[in-house]
Design a protein around this motif. Structure first.
Motif, PDB file in Angstrom:
ATOM      1  N   MET A  21      41.371  60.610  13.873  1.00 23.53           N
ATOM      2  CA  MET A  21      42.172  61.788  13.556  1.00 23.53           C
ATOM      3  C   MET A  21      43.253  61.458  12.529  1.00 23.53           C
ATOM      4  N   LYS A  22      43.888  60.286  12.665  1.00 27.90           N
ATOM      5  CA  LYS A  22      44.888  59.872  11.678  1.00 27.90           C
ATOM      6  C   LYS A  22      44.264  59.718  10.298  1.00 27.90           C
ATOM      7  N   LEU A  23      43.099  59.105  10.263  1.00 28.14           N
ATOM      8  CA  LEU A  23      42.432  58.852   8.997  1.00 28.14           C
ATOM      9  C   LEU A  23      42.020  60.166   8.315  1.00 28.14           C
ATOM     10  N   ILE A  24      41.477  61.097   9.102  1.00 30.89           N
ATOM     11  CA  ILE A  24      41.067  62.383   8.534  1.00 30.89           C
ATOM     12  C   ILE A  24      42.273  63.157   8.004  1.00 30.89           C
ATOM     13  N   LYS A  25      43.368  63.140   8.753  1.00 27.34           N
ATOM     14  CA  LYS A  25      44.562  63.862   8.329  1.00 27.34           C
ATOM     15  C   LYS A  25      45.136  63.271   7.046  1.00 27.34           C
ATOM     16  N   HIS A  26      45.220  61.932   6.974  1.00 24.43           N
ATOM     17  CA  HIS A  26      45.750  61.285   5.778  1.00 24.43           C
ATOM     18  C   HIS A  26      44.855  61.538   4.573  1.00 24.43           C
ATOM     19  N   SER A  27      43.539  61.474   4.766  1.00 25.26           N
ATOM     20  CA  SER A  27      42.608  61.679   3.654  1.00 25.26           C
ATOM     21  C   SER A  27      42.657  63.117   3.149  1.00 25.26           C
ATOM     22  N   SER A  28      42.772  64.074   4.064  1.00 23.95           N
ATOM     23  CA  SER A  28      42.820  65.478   3.658  1.00 23.95           C
ATOM     24  C   SER A  28      44.102  65.799   2.905  1.00 23.95           C
ATOM     25  N   GLN A  29      45.217  65.222   3.337  1.00 22.31           N
ATOM     26  CA  GLN A  29      46.480  65.482   2.666  1.00 22.31           C
ATOM     27  C   GLN A  29      46.543  64.839   1.288  1.00 22.31           C
ATOM     28  N   ALA A  30      45.923  63.670   1.132  1.00 21.54           N
ATOM     29  CA  ALA A  30      45.985  62.954  -0.141  1.00 21.54           C
ATOM     30  C   ALA A  30      44.916  63.393  -1.131  1.00 21.54           C
ATOM     31  N   PHE A  31      43.900  64.135  -0.683  1.00 13.58           N
ATOM     32  CA  PHE A  31      42.795  64.530  -1.560  1.00 13.58           C
ATOM     33  C   PHE A  31      43.313  65.337  -2.750  1.00 13.58           C
ATOM     34  N   PRO A  32      42.838  65.092  -4.000  1.00 17.80           N
ATOM     35  CA  PRO A  32      41.737  64.205  -4.397  1.00 17.80           C
ATOM     36  C   PRO A  32      42.127  62.763  -4.668  1.00 17.80           C
ATOM     37  N   THR A  33      43.396  62.408  -4.443  1.00 14.17           N
ATOM     38  CA  THR A  33      43.797  61.008  -4.620  1.00 14.17           C
ATOM     39  C   THR A  33      43.246  60.172  -3.474  1.00 14.17           C
ATOM     40  N   THR A  34      42.926  58.930  -3.766  1.00 14.10           N
ATOM     41  CA  THR A  34      42.403  58.029  -2.747  1.00 14.10           C
ATOM     42  C   THR A  34      43.491  57.690  -1.736  1.00 14.10           C
ATOM     43  N   ALA A  35      43.172  57.809  -0.461  1.00  7.62           N
ATOM     44  CA  ALA A  35      44.093  57.460   0.625  1.00  7.62           C
ATOM     45  C   ALA A  35      43.705  56.096   1.177  1.00  7.62           C
ATOM     46  N   THR A  36      44.674  55.216   1.330  1.00 10.03           N
ATOM     47  CA  THR A  36      44.431  53.876   1.854  1.00 10.03           C
ATOM     48  C   THR A  36      45.447  53.560   2.943  1.00 10.03           C
ATOM     49  N   GLY A  37      45.068  52.670   3.847  1.00  7.79           N
ATOM     50  CA  GLY A  37      45.945  52.261   4.934  1.00  7.79           C
ATOM     51  C   GLY A  37      45.422  51.016   5.611  1.00  7.79           C
ATOM     52  N   SER A  38      46.154  50.568   6.602  1.00  4.19           N
ATOM     53  CA  SER A  38      45.823  49.340   7.313  1.00  4.19           C
ATOM     54  C   SER A  38      45.297  49.673   8.709  1.00  4.19           C
ATOM     55  N   LEU A  39      44.424  48.801   9.218  1.00  2.00           N
ATOM     56  CA  LEU A  39      43.839  48.948  10.546  1.00  2.00           C
ATOM     57  C   LEU A  39      44.269  47.787  11.416  1.00  2.00           C
ATOM     58  N   VAL A  40      44.556  48.071  12.681  1.00  6.78           N
ATOM     59  CA  VAL A  40      44.910  47.029  13.647  1.00  6.78           C
ATOM     60  C   VAL A  40      44.019  47.188  14.871  1.00  6.78           C
ATOM     61  N   GLY A  41      43.797  46.100  15.539  1.00  8.48           N
ATOM     62  CA  GLY A  41      42.949  46.100  16.721  1.00  8.48           C
ATOM     63  C   GLY A  41      42.674  44.687  17.172  1.00  8.48           C
ATOM     64  N   MET A  42      41.466  44.453  17.714  1.00  8.15           N
ATOM     65  CA  MET A  42      41.099  43.124  18.202  1.00  8.15           C
ATOM     66  C   MET A  42      39.580  42.998  18.219  1.00  8.15           C
ATOM     67  N   ASP A  43      39.137  41.751  18.261  1.00  5.34           N
ATOM     68  CA  ASP A  43      37.713  41.433  18.307  1.00  5.34           C
ATOM     69  C   ASP A  43      37.355  41.037  19.736  1.00  5.34           C
ATOM     70  N   VAL A  44      36.383  41.737  20.325  1.00  3.93           N
ATOM     71  CA  VAL A  44      35.960  41.471  21.695  1.00  3.93           C
ATOM     72  C   VAL A  44      34.460  41.209  21.685  1.00  3.93           C
ATOM     73  N   ASN A  45      34.089  39.951  21.783  1.00  5.90           N
ATOM     74  CA  ASN A  45      32.673  39.551  21.889  1.00  5.90           C
ATOM     75  C   ASN A  45      31.810  40.132  20.769  1.00  5.90           C
ATOM     76  N   GLY A  46      32.297  40.012  19.549  1.00  9.47           N
ATOM     77  CA  GLY A  46      31.520  40.476  18.411  1.00  9.47           C
ATOM     78  C   GLY A  46      31.679  41.940  18.076  1.00  9.47           C
ATOM     79  N   THR A  47      32.432  42.699  18.872  1.00  7.14           N
ATOM     80  CA  THR A  47      32.703  44.111  18.596  1.00  7.14           C
ATOM     81  C   THR A  47      34.146  44.255  18.138  1.00  7.14           C
ATOM     82  N   LEU A  48      34.339  44.751  16.935  1.00  2.45           N
ATOM     83  CA  LEU A  48      35.679  44.914  16.387  1.00  2.45           C
ATOM     84  C   LEU A  48      36.235  46.252  16.849  1.00  2.45           C
ATOM     85  N   GLN A  49      37.227  46.200  17.727  1.00  3.41           N
ATOM     86  CA  GLN A  49      37.827  47.417  18.278  1.00  3.41           C
ATOM     87  C   GLN A  49      39.071  47.769  17.466  1.00  3.41           C
TER      88      GLN A  49
END
Length: 365
Positions: A21-49
């Motif tokens: 939802m954050k990503l969609i909101k940021h992309s819609s507000q910035a369109f047509p300019t490219t929207a970029t940001g950082s992702l945080v999370g963790m790696d659990v047994n080969g699955t990046l959460q």
């Protein structure tokens, strides 16, 4: 334990619904300019959460610039590797750690339109995040144009190990590509992506109060209807004239225009490489003629018992042209493939309609 996790390859990506939802909101507000940001999370047994995200600060472009929109889009596309944004990202992660939130950087996200994201900026950004040994980061791409049709377009990519080695050496010559066997299909590796909701959020969605129906409810026509899911849409019994519309999808037209533009760029790069080959051939012919002339002079001087002239002097007199990088051709080829897949998906329904009315469109048959 940490070494075992680092050796386990990434198999899938799991994104929290809040991040989507954050990503969609940021992309819609910035369109047509490219929207970029950082992702945080963790790696659990080969699955990046991916559990949280935050956008990079926007850069204000002076209004006097004639190419204000293009400049702003280029600055936004290069934002993930900018020094100021790297410091901003580290500071944000420090604040997240203080409030006991996942504070491990797992990549970055960007918005695009009509699948136009395979370019030098995307490769440089992902290489910036993935260049460290055993760095488990991804690039999350959200297509605003495709999502506006009603289906969410969200994809996760990583650079392949073979391309990482080639990009680190920065030698995309014909000889090196032949030795490594690197192809345009080997640039990006797409990981399967799933969207995850917490159990608490799922319970809330099921318990949201709804207004009581004001109209009389429709009773089921038979017993089998009681066993069907009421949320499953039923096909209408009346004719649906929308499916008979023969107008071409505007997204298909835009994708075809972008496809032609990428093919033209590809031919331009091929012409540059052919010009290099012609220039190289001319210089090599000059060198060969000079060497033969020098050998004849040395033969005459040897017969006259005079000192011989150096035969490697051509390296100082002639300069071979530098071979252009083949990276741009690889990226254009990969982008053409991306557009071709989108056209294939768009034309699935249009081709069936055109085939159905072929006799009316071609009266001579």
């Amino acid at each position: 334990m940490a070494d075992i996790l680092k050796e386990t390859p990434l198999k899938a990506v799991q994104v929290e619904a809040l991040v989507v939802m954050k990503l969609i909101k940021h992309s819609s507000q910035a369109f047509p300019t490219t929207a970029t940001g950082s992702l945080v999370g963790m790696d659990v047994n080969g699955t990046l959460q991916i559990t949280n995200s935050f956008p990079f600060p926007t850069v204000d472009v002076p209004a006097t610039d004639g190419h204000q929109q293009d400049t702003a889009s280029n600055l936004a596309a290069a934002a993930p590797r900018a020094k100021a944004n790297v410091a901003y990202q580290n500071e944000m992660i420090k604040f997240l750690r203080e409030v006991n939130v996942d504070a491990n950087n797992v990549g970055w996200y960007m918005s695009t339109s009509m699948g136009n994201f395979i370019n030098a900026n995307t490769i440089e950004n992902q290489f910036f995040y993935q260049k460290e040994p055993n760095e488990r980061t991804i690039a999350l791409v959200h297509d605003v144009g495709r999502s506006s049709q009603g289906s969410l377009s969200l994809r996760a990519f990583r650079l392949s190990p073979a391309f990482m080695i080639a990009y680190k050496e920065a030698k995309f010559t014909t000889e090196n590509l032949q030795k490594s066997g690197l192809r345009y299909q080997d640039i990006l590796v797409e990981l399967p992506l799933t969207i995850h909701n917490s159990h608490l959020l799922t319970s809330l969605l099921h318990q949201l109060p709804s207004d009581a129906p004001r109209e009389e409810l429709d009773f089921p026509p038979n017993l089998s209807a009681l066993q069907q899911d009421p949320n499953t849409p039923q096909p209408p019994l009346f004719p649906n004239f929308d499916s008979l519309d023969l107008s071409i999808d505007p997204f298909l037209e835009k994708t075809c225009d972008l496809l032609l533009e990428s093919i033209e760029n590809h031919h331009t790069e091929l012409n540059n490489h052919q010009y290099y080959q012609r220039s190289l051939g001319r210089e090599q012919a000059k060198i060969t003629a000079w060497q033969q002339k020098r050998k004849a002079e040395n033969a005459a001087r040897a017969a006259a018992k005079q000192p011989l002239l150096p035969e490697d002097e051509w390296q100082r007199l002639f300069k071979l042209p530098q071979e252009p990088s083949r990276l741009e051709i690889l990226l254009n080829s990969r982008q053409v493939e991306q557009y071709a897949r989108q056209v294939d998906g768009f034309t699935a329904t249009a081709s069936a309609k055109m085939f159905a009315v072929k006799s009316n469109l071609l009266p001579g048959e």
